[in-house]
Write a protein that holds these residues in place. Sequence first.
Motif: not given
Length: 333
Positions: A9-16
Amino acid sequence: MTALAKATRVALLERMLLMRRFEEEVINAAAAHKYIGRNHLYIGHEGVGGPVMLLLGERDITHSTHRNHGHMIGRGVDPGKALAEIMGREGGLCGGKGGTWHMTDPGKGFGSTSAMVGGSIGMAVGGGFARKHQGKGGVSVALFGDGVLDEGISYEALNYCSKFSLPVLFVCENNSQEGAHITSMLAAKRLTDVPASLDIETHVVDGADAEAVHAVAAAALAKIRVEGKPVFIEARLARWPGSHQMRPEFTTGVTDIAQAWDDARVAGDHAAWIRDHDPVRLHARKLLAENAITREEALAIDARVKQQMAAARAFADASPFPPASAALDNVFA
Ligand SMILES: Cc1ncc(C[n+]2csc(CCOP(=O)(O)OP(=O)(O)O)c2C)c(N)n1
Ligand SMILES: [Mg+2]
């Protein structure tokens, strides 16, 4: 639906956020007249490309459109080389000769991108055909807008993939909303009626909800990998208010991560879009509300992303234009 691991979930935030800040860098480069021409920005679509790209592996291949920057950055393409390409510089992904509309990075699974409406859906058939017949696994992913379904090539592409069972994931980013700028001329009532009529499994998902897209795309990819048959996902989005301009502008302002916890900072003419449709803010807000991250962690992620963008800008700015003597290099006619 299995809950996503906190790290994902955190990796997704950083990617977005990286995808978003890249487009902000493109707006800055345009405003500073570092390149000529127009751009179609990916702002507002990060909730689709972010999770889909995060789910892909080495054997998978991606086919993108005129709105390709987010797909590429989401998949891990070097932001400095991508920015340099948009600016027509020698250090760009294609030596500065492709520009925004023809960026490729085969090493990262982008054989080509096509600015022709319908280009990506056709190329994805070839990607699926190759993967099936090479027998080494992998999925071919077609990313495209709703406007593609009224192009004749869509019918042939969908039909071929269904009839010959090709491992293709169709991801339609539908940004045509009632009362807004419409890019679809399809007579069918629902976009998914077209693939469904050709016996393709279809799903509709809220494209502003990155975790919902992640869940649908993960299940679709798992199914394609086992059964070798295509799946079609329609992700519905509210078009970003800045996407009509020839020269993109900060219509909704520079992204302010603190808007995730401070509603008072959501202001201006397009506050409603930021509040209800900005996928980056919505995902950050959800993680904060569910204690998956703290405000400090959100700020630290943003600081890392900004640092990456500063490095990308420095790389692109330092890269020269290709010399006139290279004008005919890589010309095959
Ligand atoms: C074959 C073709 N026709 C027309 C155009 C001009 N054009 C560029 S973007 C666009 C709209 C495409 O809509 P959609 O696929 O839904 O993408 P969106 O821009 O809405 O994300 C059009 C018609 C084109 N690039 N290619
Ligand atoms: Mg569209």
